[in-house]
Design a protein around this motif. Structure first.
Motif, PDB file in Angstrom:
ATOM      1  N   VAL A   1      -0.033  11.467  -7.643  1.00 53.90           N
ATOM      2  CA  VAL A   1       1.390  11.201  -7.352  1.00 53.90           C
ATOM      3  C   VAL A   1       2.168  12.494  -7.152  1.00 53.90           C
ATOM      4  O   VAL A   1       3.394  12.475  -7.143  1.00 53.90           O
ATOM      5  N   ALA A   2       1.476  13.627  -6.992  1.00 58.03           N
ATOM      6  CA  ALA A   2       2.155  14.919  -6.882  1.00 58.03           C
ATOM      7  C   ALA A   2       2.085  15.493  -5.475  1.00 58.03           C
ATOM      8  O   ALA A   2       2.290  16.692  -5.281  1.00 58.03           O
ATOM      9  N   GLY A   3       1.791  14.656  -4.467  1.00 56.32           N
ATOM     10  CA  GLY A   3       1.764  15.131  -3.094  1.00 56.32           C
ATOM     11  C   GLY A   3       3.154  15.472  -2.590  1.00 56.32           C
ATOM     12  O   GLY A   3       4.156  14.914  -3.034  1.00 56.32           O
ATOM     13  N   GLY A   4       3.235  16.407  -1.656  1.00 58.16           N
ATOM     14  CA  GLY A   4       4.524  16.835  -1.128  1.00 58.16           C
ATOM     15  C   GLY A   4       5.239  15.765  -0.332  1.00 58.16           C
ATOM     16  O   GLY A   4       6.474  15.766  -0.244  1.00 58.16           O
ATOM     17  N   VAL A   5       4.488  14.841   0.276  1.00 59.57           N
ATOM     18  CA  VAL A   5       5.073  13.744   1.053  1.00 59.57           C
ATOM     19  C   VAL A   5       4.386  12.440   0.659  1.00 59.57           C
ATOM     20  O   VAL A   5       3.296  12.443   0.071  1.00 59.57           O
ATOM     21  N   TYR A   6       5.039  11.324   0.982  1.00 60.97           N
ATOM     22  CA  TYR A   6       4.473  10.014   0.666  1.00 60.97           C
ATOM     23  C   TYR A   6       4.743   9.047   1.797  1.00 60.97           C
ATOM     24  O   TYR A   6       5.641   9.240   2.630  1.00 60.97           O
ATOM     25  N   LEU A   7       3.944   7.977   1.806  1.00 62.07           N
ATOM     26  CA  LEU A   7       4.143   6.829   2.703  1.00 62.07           C
ATOM     27  C   LEU A   7       4.072   5.564   1.862  1.00 62.07           C
ATOM     28  O   LEU A   7       3.140   5.394   1.080  1.00 62.07           O
ATOM     29  N   LEU A   8       5.059   4.688   2.031  1.00 59.33           N
ATOM     30  CA  LEU A   8       5.040   3.398   1.353  1.00 59.33           C
ATOM     31  C   LEU A   8       5.173   2.290   2.387  1.00 59.33           C
ATOM     32  O   LEU A   8       6.027   2.364   3.282  1.00 59.33           O
ATOM     33  N   SER A   9       4.345   1.267   2.251  1.00 63.38           N
ATOM     34  CA  SER A   9       4.390   0.110   3.135  1.00 63.38           C
ATOM     35  C   SER A   9       4.716  -1.122   2.316  1.00 63.38           C
ATOM     36  O   SER A   9       4.160  -1.313   1.225  1.00 63.38           O
ATOM     37  N   ALA A  10       5.641  -1.948   2.811  1.00 61.84           N
ATOM     38  CA  ALA A  10       6.051  -3.151   2.081  1.00 61.84           C
ATOM     39  C   ALA A  10       6.258  -4.294   3.063  1.00 61.84           C
ATOM     40  O   ALA A  10       6.534  -4.089   4.251  1.00 61.84           O
ATOM     41  N   LYS A  11       6.156  -5.527   2.542  1.00 62.43           N
ATOM     42  CA  LYS A  11       6.385  -6.727   3.334  1.00 62.43           C
ATOM     43  C   LYS A  11       7.576  -7.492   2.789  1.00 62.43           C
ATOM     44  O   LYS A  11       7.836  -7.496   1.586  1.00 62.43           O
ATOM     45  N   LYS A  12       8.283  -8.142   3.683  1.00 71.43           N
ATOM     46  CA  LYS A  12       9.455  -8.931   3.303  1.00 71.43           C
ATOM     47  C   LYS A  12       9.011 -10.312   2.845  1.00 71.43           C
ATOM     48  O   LYS A  12       8.261 -11.002   3.526  1.00 71.43           O
ATOM     49  N   ARG A  13       9.484 -10.697   1.665  1.00 70.64           N
ATOM     50  CA  ARG A  13       9.194 -12.022   1.125  1.00 70.64           C
ATOM     51  C   ARG A  13      10.454 -12.872   1.107  1.00 70.64           C
ATOM     52  O   ARG A  13      11.564 -12.350   1.030  1.00 70.64           O
ATOM     53  N   ALA A  14      10.275 -14.181   1.156  1.00 66.12           N
ATOM     54  CA  ALA A  14      11.412 -15.094   1.074  1.00 66.12           C
ATOM     55  C   ALA A  14      11.926 -15.124  -0.352  1.00 66.12           C
ATOM     56  O   ALA A  14      11.157 -15.260  -1.308  1.00 66.12           O
ATOM     57  N   ARG A  15      13.247 -14.977  -0.529  1.00 58.85           N
ATOM     58  CA  ARG A  15      13.831 -14.979  -1.860  1.00 58.85           C
ATOM     59  C   ARG A  15      13.809 -16.390  -2.448  1.00 58.85           C
ATOM     60  O   ARG A  15      14.152 -17.363  -1.791  1.00 58.85           O
ATOM     61  N   GLY A  16      13.409 -16.475  -3.721  1.00 58.35           N
ATOM     62  CA  GLY A  16      13.418 -17.769  -4.408  1.00 58.35           C
ATOM     63  C   GLY A  16      12.482 -18.779  -3.796  1.00 58.35           C
ATOM     64  O   GLY A  16      12.771 -19.968  -3.795  1.00 58.35           O
TER      65      GLY A  16
ATOM     66  N   ARG B   1       0.842  -1.199   0.000  1.00 57.99           N
ATOM     67  CA  ARG B   1       0.000   0.000   0.000  1.00 57.99           C
ATOM     68  C   ARG B   1       0.878   1.251   0.000  1.00 57.99           C
ATOM     69  O   ARG B   1       2.059   1.200   0.343  1.00 57.99           O
ATOM     70  N   GLY B   2       0.279   2.374  -0.411  1.00 59.90           N
ATOM     71  CA  GLY B   2       1.016   3.633  -0.450  1.00 59.90           C
ATOM     72  C   GLY B   2       0.060   4.810  -0.463  1.00 59.90           C
ATOM     73  O   GLY B   2      -1.100   4.689  -0.875  1.00 59.90           O
ATOM     74  N   HIS B   3       0.542   5.955   0.007  1.00 57.23           N
ATOM     75  CA  HIS B   3      -0.275   7.164   0.076  1.00 57.23           C
ATOM     76  C   HIS B   3       0.583   8.382  -0.280  1.00 57.23           C
ATOM     77  O   HIS B   3       1.774   8.436   0.046  1.00 57.23           O
ATOM     78  N   PHE B   4      -0.044   9.367  -0.938  1.00 54.31           N
ATOM     79  CA  PHE B   4       0.542  10.682  -1.132  1.00 54.31           C
ATOM     80  C   PHE B   4      -0.323  11.698  -0.402  1.00 54.31           C
ATOM     81  O   PHE B   4      -1.545  11.539  -0.306  1.00 54.31           O
ATOM     82  N   GLY B   5       0.319  12.769   0.088  1.00 54.67           N
ATOM     83  CA  GLY B   5      -0.429  13.809   0.790  1.00 54.67           C
ATOM     84  C   GLY B   5       0.254  15.151   0.711  1.00 54.67           C
ATOM     85  O   GLY B   5       1.354  15.279   0.162  1.00 54.67           O
TER      86      GLY B   5
END
Length: 263
Positions: A210-225, A178-182
């Motif tokens: 996508v032109a907000g002054g700040v952003y938030l990005l959320s990510a999850k760690k996945r197992a490689r391969g 998920r992600g947000h701009f604000g």
């Protein structure tokens, strides 16, 4: 004082201004939504110890890590504040369930190294949440104007764009969920003028998301391969499962680590 430390202190001062309080208010609201359903045993906030951005999370063991000198930090018990290097996190691999980085990458001399450390300490399916200033915004445009004082205490060349951050995530097997701009208003210094332009915040998500002054990005760690267990031969299946076990002995060891001061 290191360059990273100095930039964080300047950013802390700016965040106490009227536009800075707008940023903190927006980021806190979005972070509360994201971390509310993040579960596990241990959560970490890196930097900005003046703001408890883990307040809405229900994980019991919470820590704020900062590289600021102790005289500049007001210590609290909840969450616990510890001091250490941000590019060498004092935690074992696969030991944290949630990590928040509020504007730390853009204040660092080596942001990719910090992100590599975050990936190392996260458990599989652990979550990382990153906030930053968007160089491709009205604020970024104003900040890069020559012959004018910078709008924020971070140069545009040090800002980590969303596109760049996505590339780093791919290299580290971190999947954005998920992600947000604000903060779409022009660069106004006073609360009065920020309120007058507030209609742009309502229109921004719809017309120029996508032109907000700040952003938030959320990510999850996945197992490689990672492969489906049913598709592996028995011998390779045992080896795969063995390699995916965390490199820590027990949850008790991690809890003791969180309850110990780090120099």
């Amino acid at each position: 004082m290191t360059q990273t430390n100095s930039q964080i202190l300047n950013l802390t001062q700016w965040l106490n201004s009227d536009p800075g309080q707008t940023v903190i208010s927006w980021e806190t609201e979005k972070l509360d939504q994201i971390v509310a359903n993040a579960f596990g045993f241990n959560a970490l906030q890196i930097g900005l110890p003046a703001w408890d951005l883990l307040r809405n999370n229900r994980i019991r063991s919470k820590v704020i890590l900062t590289d600021e000198s102790e005289k500049n930090v007001t210590s609290t018990d909840q969450p616990k504040i510890i001091h250490g290097r941000l590019d060498q996190l004092p935690f074992p691999s696969c030991s944290l369930d949630l990590v928040i980085l509020p504007h730390i990458l853009e204040c660092s001399q080596d942001p990719h190294q910090i992100l590599r450390e975050v990936e190392r300490v996260l458990v599989y399916e652990g979550r990382v949440v990153i906030s930053g200033f968007n160089p491709r915004s009205l604020w970024g445009l104003r900040n890069g104007m020559p012959f004018l004082n910078p709008w924020v205490p971070i140069s545009n060349r040090n800002m980590v764009s969303v596109r760049r951050l996505k590339d780093w995530f791919k290299l580290l097997s971190l999947d954005i969920d998920r992600g947000h701009f604000g903060c779409y208003t022009p660069a106004c210094k006073t609360e009065k003028w920020l309120n007058r332009w507030d209609f742009m915040n309502q229109a921004g998500d719809r017309w120029w998301p996508v032109a907000g002054g700040v952003y938030l990005l959320s990510a999850k760690k996945r197992a490689r391969g990672m492969h489906l267990v049913g598709q592996l031969p028995k011998r390779k299946r045992r080896r795969s499962l063995a390699n995916r076990r965390p490199a820590i002995t027990s949850q008790r060891d991690i809890t003791q680590l969180f309850n110990t001061e780090h120099g």
